[in-house]
Design a protein around this motif. Structure first.
Motif, PDB file in Angstrom:
ATOM      1  N   CYS A  92      22.846 -30.942  -7.773  1.00  0.00           N
ATOM      2  CA  CYS A  92      21.834 -30.087  -8.372  1.00  0.00           C
ATOM      3  C   CYS A  92      22.482 -29.339  -9.533  1.00  0.00           C
ATOM      4  O   CYS A  92      23.699 -29.227  -9.612  1.00  0.00           O
ATOM      5  CB  CYS A  92      21.276 -29.088  -7.360  1.00  0.00           C
ATOM      6  N   THR A 100      26.716 -27.962 -10.506  1.00  0.00           N
ATOM      7  CA  THR A 100      26.748 -26.552 -10.867  1.00  0.00           C
ATOM      8  C   THR A 100      27.866 -25.906 -10.058  1.00  0.00           C
ATOM      9  O   THR A 100      28.800 -26.592  -9.621  1.00  0.00           O
ATOM     10  CB  THR A 100      25.375 -25.887 -10.609  1.00  0.00           C
ATOM     11  N   TYR A 129      21.566 -22.379  -8.903  1.00  0.00           N
ATOM     12  CA  TYR A 129      20.447 -23.301  -9.018  1.00  0.00           C
ATOM     13  C   TYR A 129      19.173 -22.477  -8.844  1.00  0.00           C
ATOM     14  O   TYR A 129      19.022 -21.767  -7.851  1.00  0.00           O
ATOM     15  CB  TYR A 129      20.524 -24.396  -7.951  1.00  0.00           C
ATOM     16  N   CYS A 194      21.969 -29.502  -2.669  1.00  0.00           N
ATOM     17  CA  CYS A 194      23.224 -29.055  -3.272  1.00  0.00           C
ATOM     18  C   CYS A 194      24.335 -29.218  -2.245  1.00  0.00           C
ATOM     19  O   CYS A 194      24.242 -28.679  -1.136  1.00  0.00           O
ATOM     20  CB  CYS A 194      23.148 -27.584  -3.685  1.00  0.00           C
TER      21      CYS A 194
END
Length: 205
Positions: A92, A100, A129, A194
């Protein structure tokens, strides 16, 4: 791999990191002013029973340091201690990027808000996120190098009423130096997941 084997391996990795001076520690605060802490906790509990709006209002009130006596500020509030580095987070990201980071920290007690008592750490994570988590198995493996106690806990606190994950957990670690690693996954809407690559840290309780 069994849960106990995973914990033993995590403890070995963390202890090795400490031996080579890879981790740094931050100070924790002293004891709080008992009367104010008790009154603040009671007010928060009452607000929770009334409504989310009441909870938000009370949280804002207690967070406004101008209304809190100076001696309480000095001994009744603590500062979150960051993990050693932001955790790379895969699957993500922002603007369709595939990765990220997740910011992780631990906050010791005694603390007024969030309410954390002495000899506890509140582990918490914030993935970079922009969405509301829907599910999570984000976990922390920890070991107290002073008492040699440890465990693996899931950060399974949930937002009241909505029931969405807060990605946090208060743990009775005991007093001492605590080594910890955070890892796991966080799920979002539209099948976005994630995956948080482990990060490590050392914390003073």
């Amino acid at each position: 791999m069994t849960r106990s084997t995973a914990f033993r391996r995590a403890a070995i990795v963390l202890a090795s990191a400490a031996a080579f001076g890879m981790l740094s520690s931050g100070p924790a605060s002293a004891a709080p002013v008992a009367d104010f802490a008790k009154g603040a906790a009671g007010l928060q509990a009452l607000a929770t029973e009334v409504s989310p709006a009441a909870t938000a209002a009370v949280d804002a009130l207690l967070g406004a340091s101008v209304f809190i006596p100076k001696d309480v500020l000095e001994v009744g509030l603590t500062t979150p201690q960051d993990f050693m580095y932001p955790s790379p987070t895969l699957g993500c990201g922002v603007a369709d990027k595939p990765a990220t980071v997740t910011l992780a920290s631990a906050q010791g007690g005694p603390n007024l808000f969030p309410q954390i008592t002495a000899n506890q750490l509140r582990f918490q994570a914030i993935p970079a996120y922009v969405a509301i988590p829907q599910s999570s198995d984000l976990s922390v493996a920890w070991i107290n190098l002073t008492t040699f106690q440890g465990g693996i806990v899931t950060l399974d606190d949930k937002l009241p009423i909505l029931g969405t994950p807060l990605l946090s957990k208060i743990v009775d670690t005991g007093k001492g130096t605590v080594l910890a690693t955070m890892f796991g996954t966080v799920g979002y809407a539209d099948a976005v997941t994630c995956t948080v690559v482990p990060t490590v840290g050392t914390f003073t309780v």
